[in-house]
Motif scaffolding. Sequence first.
Motif, PDB file in Angstrom:
ATOM      1  N   GLU A 111      72.884  30.558 -48.510  1.00 34.81           N
ATOM      2  CA  GLU A 111      72.435  31.910 -48.264  1.00 34.81           C
ATOM      3  C   GLU A 111      73.070  32.676 -49.439  1.00 34.81           C
ATOM      4  O   GLU A 111      72.666  33.936 -49.587  1.00 34.81           O
ATOM      5  N   ARG A 112      74.419  32.424 -49.663  1.00 32.94           N
ATOM      6  CA  ARG A 112      75.147  33.332 -50.416  1.00 32.94           C
ATOM      7  C   ARG A 112      74.631  33.240 -52.016  1.00 32.94           C
ATOM      8  O   ARG A 112      74.690  34.076 -52.710  1.00 32.94           O
ATOM      9  N   ILE A 113      74.254  31.966 -52.162  1.00 34.81           N
ATOM     10  CA  ILE A 113      73.780  31.926 -53.768  1.00 34.81           C
ATOM     11  C   ILE A 113      72.413  32.442 -54.045  1.00 34.81           C
ATOM     12  O   ILE A 113      72.054  32.589 -54.855  1.00 34.81           O
ATOM     13  N   ALA A 114      71.544  32.397 -52.812  1.00 34.80           N
ATOM     14  CA  ALA A 114      70.016  32.567 -52.901  1.00 34.80           C
ATOM     15  C   ALA A 114      69.966  34.182 -53.162  1.00 34.80           C
ATOM     16  O   ALA A 114      70.164  34.908 -52.321  1.00 34.80           O
ATOM     17  N   LYS A 115      69.168  34.599 -53.936  1.00 32.34           N
ATOM     18  CA  LYS A 115      68.806  36.114 -54.386  1.00 32.34           C
ATOM     19  C   LYS A 115      67.600  36.590 -53.229  1.00 32.34           C
ATOM     20  O   LYS A 115      67.604  37.673 -52.855  1.00 32.34           O
ATOM     21  N   ARG A 116      66.925  35.718 -53.187  1.00 36.32           N
ATOM     22  CA  ARG A 116      65.435  36.100 -52.442  1.00 36.32           C
ATOM     23  C   ARG A 116      65.272  35.168 -51.200  1.00 36.32           C
ATOM     24  O   ARG A 116      64.839  35.769 -50.141  1.00 36.32           O
ATOM     25  N   GLN A 117      65.383  33.822 -51.190  1.00 31.98           N
ATOM     26  CA  GLN A 117      64.984  33.093 -50.317  1.00 31.98           C
ATOM     27  C   GLN A 117      65.688  31.910 -50.157  1.00 31.98           C
ATOM     28  O   GLN A 117      66.112  31.014 -51.133  1.00 31.98           O
ATOM     29  N   VAL A 118      65.901  31.038 -48.993  1.00 31.65           N
ATOM     30  CA  VAL A 118      66.482  29.983 -48.573  1.00 31.65           C
ATOM     31  C   VAL A 118      65.377  29.138 -47.922  1.00 31.65           C
ATOM     32  O   VAL A 118      64.911  29.474 -46.916  1.00 31.65           O
ATOM     33  N   ILE A 119      65.122  27.790 -48.329  1.00 32.36           N
ATOM     34  CA  ILE A 119      64.389  26.953 -47.692  1.00 32.36           C
ATOM     35  C   ILE A 119      64.989  25.953 -47.399  1.00 32.36           C
ATOM     36  O   ILE A 119      65.694  25.051 -48.200  1.00 32.36           O
ATOM     37  N   VAL A 120      64.964  25.194 -46.199  1.00 23.43           N
ATOM     38  CA  VAL A 120      65.450  23.944 -45.558  1.00 23.43           C
ATOM     39  C   VAL A 120      64.355  22.984 -44.888  1.00 23.43           C
ATOM     40  O   VAL A 120      63.502  23.637 -44.081  1.00 23.43           O
ATOM     41  N   THR A 121      64.393  21.890 -45.348  1.00 28.35           N
ATOM     42  CA  THR A 121      63.318  20.867 -44.521  1.00 28.35           C
ATOM     43  C   THR A 121      64.268  19.752 -44.145  1.00 28.35           C
ATOM     44  O   THR A 121      65.162  19.152 -44.780  1.00 28.35           O
ATOM     45  N   THR A 122      63.976  19.415 -42.799  1.00 27.06           N
ATOM     46  CA  THR A 122      64.753  18.556 -42.260  1.00 27.06           C
ATOM     47  C   THR A 122      63.799  17.654 -41.206  1.00 27.06           C
ATOM     48  O   THR A 122      62.913  17.989 -40.666  1.00 27.06           O
ATOM     49  N   SER A 123      64.355  16.547 -40.515  1.00 22.79           N
ATOM     50  CA  SER A 123      63.690  15.793 -39.677  1.00 22.79           C
ATOM     51  C   SER A 123      63.764  16.548 -38.383  1.00 22.79           C
ATOM     52  O   SER A 123      64.761  17.096 -37.994  1.00 22.79           O
ATOM     53  N   LEU A 124      62.829  16.048 -37.418  1.00 24.60           N
ATOM     54  CA  LEU A 124      62.982  16.786 -36.170  1.00 24.60           C
ATOM     55  C   LEU A 124      63.727  15.951 -34.851  1.00 24.60           C
ATOM     56  O   LEU A 124      63.488  15.023 -34.587  1.00 24.60           O
ATOM     57  N   GLY A 125      64.839  16.497 -34.769  1.00 25.91           N
ATOM     58  CA  GLY A 125      65.877  15.811 -34.076  1.00 25.91           C
ATOM     59  C   GLY A 125      66.694  14.636 -34.793  1.00 25.91           C
ATOM     60  O   GLY A 125      66.179  14.407 -35.929  1.00 25.91           O
ATOM     61  N   TYR A 126      67.500  13.970 -33.983  1.00 30.70           N
ATOM     62  CA  TYR A 126      68.224  12.710 -34.722  1.00 30.70           C
ATOM     63  C   TYR A 126      67.477  11.675 -34.610  1.00 30.70           C
ATOM     64  O   TYR A 126      67.024  11.226 -33.461  1.00 30.70           O
ATOM     65  N   PHE A 127      67.232  10.571 -35.712  1.00 36.77           N
ATOM     66  CA  PHE A 127      66.877   9.397 -35.555  1.00 36.77           C
ATOM     67  C   PHE A 127      67.531   8.450 -36.474  1.00 36.77           C
ATOM     68  O   PHE A 127      67.849   8.965 -37.625  1.00 36.77           O
ATOM     69  N   PHE A 128      67.599   7.358 -36.398  1.00 33.22           N
ATOM     70  CA  PHE A 128      68.176   6.496 -37.294  1.00 33.22           C
ATOM     71  C   PHE A 128      67.318   6.202 -38.242  1.00 33.22           C
ATOM     72  O   PHE A 128      66.170   6.084 -38.672  1.00 33.22           O
ATOM     73  N   HIS A 129      67.949   6.276 -39.795  1.00 35.08           N
ATOM     74  CA  HIS A 129      67.237   6.157 -41.060  1.00 35.08           C
ATOM     75  C   HIS A 129      68.467   5.466 -41.999  1.00 35.08           C
ATOM     76  O   HIS A 129      69.506   5.601 -42.104  1.00 35.08           O
ATOM     77  N   PRO A 130      67.518   4.191 -42.542  1.00 29.80           N
ATOM     78  CA  PRO A 130      68.306   3.103 -43.161  1.00 29.80           C
ATOM     79  C   PRO A 130      68.744   3.764 -44.560  1.00 29.80           C
ATOM     80  O   PRO A 130      68.617   4.907 -45.235  1.00 29.80           O
ATOM     81  N   ALA A 131      69.790   3.016 -45.297  1.00 28.08           N
ATOM     82  CA  ALA A 131      70.234   3.374 -46.602  1.00 28.08           C
ATOM     83  C   ALA A 131      69.110   2.978 -47.844  1.00 28.08           C
ATOM     84  O   ALA A 131      69.498   2.073 -48.220  1.00 28.08           O
ATOM     85  N   VAL A 132      67.972   3.637 -47.918  1.00 26.33           N
ATOM     86  CA  VAL A 132      66.963   3.213 -48.848  1.00 26.33           C
ATOM     87  C   VAL A 132      67.644   3.551 -50.103  1.00 26.33           C
ATOM     88  O   VAL A 132      68.620   4.222 -50.481  1.00 26.33           O
ATOM     89  N   ASP A 133      67.078   2.657 -51.229  1.00 29.76           N
ATOM     90  CA  ASP A 133      67.265   2.787 -52.791  1.00 29.76           C
ATOM     91  C   ASP A 133      68.838   2.380 -53.038  1.00 29.76           C
ATOM     92  O   ASP A 133      69.473   2.832 -53.859  1.00 29.76           O
ATOM     93  N   GLY A 134      69.429   1.582 -51.968  1.00 32.98           N
ATOM     94  CA  GLY A 134      70.798   1.373 -52.154  1.00 32.98           C
ATOM     95  C   GLY A 134      71.874   2.435 -52.212  1.00 32.98           C
ATOM     96  O   GLY A 134      72.893   2.354 -52.723  1.00 32.98           O
ATOM     97  N   ASN A 135      71.303   3.570 -51.479  1.00 28.50           N
ATOM     98  CA  ASN A 135      72.097   4.909 -51.283  1.00 28.50           C
ATOM     99  C   ASN A 135      72.553   5.153 -50.140  1.00 28.50           C
ATOM    100  O   ASN A 135      71.928   5.372 -49.168  1.00 28.50           O
ATOM    101  N   PRO A 136      73.908   4.828 -49.937  1.00 29.35           N
ATOM    102  CA  PRO A 136      74.458   4.974 -48.510  1.00 29.35           C
ATOM    103  C   PRO A 136      74.316   6.486 -47.868  1.00 29.35           C
ATOM    104  O   PRO A 136      74.619   6.558 -46.767  1.00 29.35           O
ATOM    105  N   LEU A 137      74.251   7.325 -48.867  1.00 32.16           N
ATOM    106  CA  LEU A 137      74.273   8.872 -48.459  1.00 32.16           C
ATOM    107  C   LEU A 137      72.954   8.992 -47.885  1.00 32.16           C
ATOM    108  O   LEU A 137      72.546  10.060 -47.122  1.00 32.16           O
ATOM    109  N   GLN A 138      71.819   7.970 -47.601  1.00 29.90           N
ATOM    110  CA  GLN A 138      70.716   8.301 -46.993  1.00 29.90           C
ATOM    111  C   GLN A 138      70.735   8.014 -45.628  1.00 29.90           C
ATOM    112  O   GLN A 138      69.820   8.316 -44.690  1.00 29.90           O
ATOM    113  N   LEU A 139      71.864   7.408 -44.980  1.00 29.59           N
ATOM    114  CA  LEU A 139      72.024   7.325 -43.492  1.00 29.59           C
ATOM    115  C   LEU A 139      72.144   8.528 -42.970  1.00 29.59           C
ATOM    116  O   LEU A 139      72.608   9.446 -43.506  1.00 29.59           O
TER     117      LEU A 139
END
Length: 534
Positions: free
Chosen positions: A428-456
């Motif tokens: 919000e500090r960086i954005a001059k006009r608009q902030v947009i966020v997309t995310t999952s609806l609630g928590y659910f398990f997600h595996p580490a796809v593409d060999g990327n542990p940050l995907q959990l």
Amino acid sequence: MRKNLVSAIVVTRNRKQDLIRCIGSLSHSEYNQLEMIVVDNASFAPVSTWLNRQYPRVKVITSNKNLGAAGGRNLGFKFAKGETFLFMDDDSLADRTMVGELAKILKGRKDVGIVQPKIYDMERKNVLQGIGCDINLLTGRVSAVGIREKDLGQYDRLIEISGVGCIWMVERKVIEKIGGYDEDYFIPYEDLDFSFRARMAGFKILFVPTARAWHKGIKSTFISPLIDYIGIRNKERAYRVSRNKIIFMRKNAPLLNFLIFIFVINPIYLLVHSILISLTGRFDVLVKYWLGFISGIWYAVKYENLILKLYNDIDKQLIGFKYHLMVWTDPICWVIDKSAKNILDVGSGLGIPMELIRRRMKVQYAVGIDKFRPYIDYLKSKKVHDKYILGDVRKMRFRAKSFDVVFASDLIEHLPKKDSWKLIENMERIAKRQVIVTTSLGYFFHPAVDGNPLQLHKSGFHPQEFEIKGYKTFKYGRKEILGTNGWVHTINFDSLKKLLFLVNSLFFPLFIIFPNFGNYCFIAYKNTENNKYN
């Protein structure tokens, strides 16, 4: 393998007098580093029993069965010691200087892999049989360049050609790269197929006018001029001409061309050729011709799964349409400020949202930031953004109001919830006009796809949490289709997966009209022009 050695390979079967003349012409060659190999394709009178008495330098390779031209040549070069191969039909003759002239051009041009001489008709003085050949990838019609023309010097220059026939010289490196002659053909079309594959591999094919050779015109198996024109000289030839044309087109023509050929062009060939063969009174030849057609069709159906290839080709042709559909049904593209000129993509991943945005609107400058190096390297190769930063999104240091729009697509659920809210505040500090966020609806398990542990997944969110902070939201996606245990992740049939993605995209208007129809993800977006950082 010996440098500068040319291995001349002649495949023969039951053509004693033709072979003697052919080998005789090679034995008088002025090129002194020449190895001669004859492959005997199970002749009734084995070549090994008589040829070496006259030409002791010739290496004779005997096959216990007829391998055809393709298999015979493949057998021959297995025994060849040269770094260059000269392939000759057994009813052809070489000029004394032919080998040297071909070798000179082949060795002098690194981009050239195959060369062919000027070939004359043996029975008609100074009349050409051809300087090369070509095939129409729609009609399957083979044409010999210069055939039946009087040689008046009209081809006295190096000419790049599409295909070779009768006599040609090939670098060993060509065969090492593309493989040998395709034995599915036996004969004919094996030389055209070889030429086609060589050109596809990046090798040029040249006609060399200073290299001369002669080839027999009328064969001993000649039936009638009515069908000799279409390459039919005996029963077996009728079978293979009909069959191999279909095989060549199936293997080398674009799929759409092949379908037009098989359903429109080839039926015309069948009708015309059947009439011509019938006029000769040789119904045994006609039967063989039709058996060849049936064999070619069966081969085409089995080859690389025709239906699967058709599906893949159509799928590729629909890429533009699919992108267009995605642009108009992507939630970020739907809500983004269309006047934005510079955009920050936080947690850019594989860059799909940014790619869709750029298809929807004109963006002057875009920056992508991600902590997973393979994603950054991939995005650099695709040039989706103008600048890339490899780093932790929680440590972004951009000036206030330095981007018109800042968005994070499917990112915050991968961070602890406390870190996510701090990140959103920074966005919000960086954005001059608009902030947009997309995310999952609630928590659910997600595996580490593409060999990327940050995907959990480490946290979960609900629209109300954003709405109390001044964001507008709407839900989208059906978890039965897209969720971790959804259909697209449990079905192995690729075309059905793509159909499910299409269905989910077509649901997009319903996600807008009916707030509770979406149950997988949600988007939150906020105007920042009047926030405290102004």
